[in-house]
Design an enzyme around this catalytic site. Structure first.
Site, short mmCIF file in Angstrom:
data_model
loop_
_atom_site.label_atom_id
_atom_site.label_comp_id
_atom_site.label_asym_id
_atom_site.label_seq_id
_atom_site.Cartn_x
_atom_site.Cartn_y
_atom_site.Cartn_z
N ASP A 71 41.38 57.83 57.42
CA ASP A 71 42.55 57.56 58.26
C ASP A 71 42.45 56.33 59.17
O ASP A 71 43.04 56.32 60.27
CB ASP A 71 42.86 58.78 59.14
CG ASP A 71 43.39 59.95 58.35
OD1 ASP A 71 43.66 59.79 57.15
OD2 ASP A 71 43.53 61.05 58.95
N LYS A 181 45.96 62.03 51.15
CA LYS A 181 45.92 63.44 51.54
C LYS A 181 47.19 63.77 52.32
O LYS A 181 47.89 62.86 52.79
CB LYS A 181 44.68 63.75 52.39
CG LYS A 181 44.61 63.03 53.73
CD LYS A 181 43.30 63.37 54.43
CE LYS A 181 43.16 62.64 55.76
NZ LYS A 181 44.11 63.10 56.77
N CYS A 214 40.78 65.10 61.51
CA CYS A 214 40.70 64.91 60.05
C CYS A 214 39.28 64.64 59.56
O CYS A 214 38.91 65.09 58.48
CB CYS A 214 41.63 63.78 59.63
SG CYS A 214 43.38 64.20 59.79
#
Length: 286
Positions: A71, A181, A214
């Site tokens: 991310d 994702k 995450c």
């Protein structure tokens, strides 16, 4: 009944086909011919790498390890992104950019694949439940997944948008592997586990944001699935309070795996002559 059965005499007099190597990864291939299939895989040469870590000094096999960057996207780390529009201080999430800019090229030179694991939601959000959407808009108000950013056509963390793109400072290469994702964990409903198992991977290095969300969710699922896990502390960050990072580091160090610093890995890589035992893959997108 067996209309597809071929009579042996049909191929009489024809030369045998040359055996073909099937499989996209050098460590997991079959040699397939007209009369036989060889499922034995040529052994890869171990590339041991030893570096300081907590709670113990660690040796891993570079030939069976990958780096997962989670991310590091515009919406989390860039001016004009989602966090910026929410009025959050996104500057902590930019801290990993500098160490990652040094570590990633060094790992590539050593033959370790880089996986970019990013949020990439469907434009219609059909894979996001009301509970998922509420994570970002608990009262139903504000800018959440899929909403347009003010003054921009970009939609929050939408697949293939500017919002979900990796920040400009971190350069991706064609041989890198990209996986989208749509949950906090990168293992949930994605191709990640299948790709790792096809590559015969047993150890994952983790970097990215947010450490306690995450990154941690994916690392935990990795450990549950039997992978060795290494958190690179200075290559991770979060906008959460400090105690969230402290808790994540504590649990990784004491339960889920190992914690290290990028300088320790770089020091171990320095002056080490690596001869990668696996070829660069073509970019695996989504």
């Amino acid at each position: 009944m067996n209309a597809l059965k071929t009579k042996p005499e049909k191929f009489a007099g024809k030369s045998k086909q040359k055996p073909k190597l099937l499989g996209s990864w050098a460590g997991n291939q079959w040699l397939v011919g007209q009369d036989s299939v060889d499922m034995t895989t040529a052994a890869t040469t171990a590339n041991p790498l030893t570096f300081d870590a907590r709670p113990q000094r660690l040796t891993l096999d570079v030939a069976r390890a990958v780096m997962i960057v989670v991310d590091m996207q515009n919406d989390f780390c860039a001016e004009g992104g989602w966090l910026d529009h929410l009025g959050a201080d996104f500057s902590p999430n930019r801290a990993p950019i500098k160490p990652l800019s040094k570590l990633i090229p060094a790992l590539r030179r050593a033959g370790m694949p880089i996986i970019w694991l990013n949020f990439g939601n469907r434009p219609d959000l059909l894979n996001m439940t009301p509970g998922d959407l509420r994570q970002c808009t608990p009262t139903g108000a504000g800018i959440g997944y899929g909403d347009k950013l003010p003054g921009s056509d970009a939609r929050v963390l939408e697949k293939d948008s500017w919002s979900s793109a990796v920040v400009d400072e971190l350069k991706q290469k064609p041989q890198d592997i990209k996986i989208d994702k749509f949950r906090l964990s990168g293992f949930w409903g994605t191709q990640l586990d299948a790709i790792l198992r096809n590559m015969n991977v047993n150890c994952l290095l983790f970097a990215g944001v947010n450490t306690d969300v995450c990154v941690m969710s994916t690392l935990q699922d990795a450990q549950f699935n039997g992978y060795g896990c290494v958190l690179i502390e200075d290559c991770c960050a979060t906008t959460s309070p400090d105690f969230c990072t402290e808790a994540a580091i504590y649990h990784v160090e004491n339960i889920y795996g190992f914690v290290t610093q990028s300088r320790d890995i770089l020091s171990a890589l320095k002056n080490k002559d690596f001869r990668p035992s696996r070829p660069a893959s073509s970019c695996a997108n989504r």
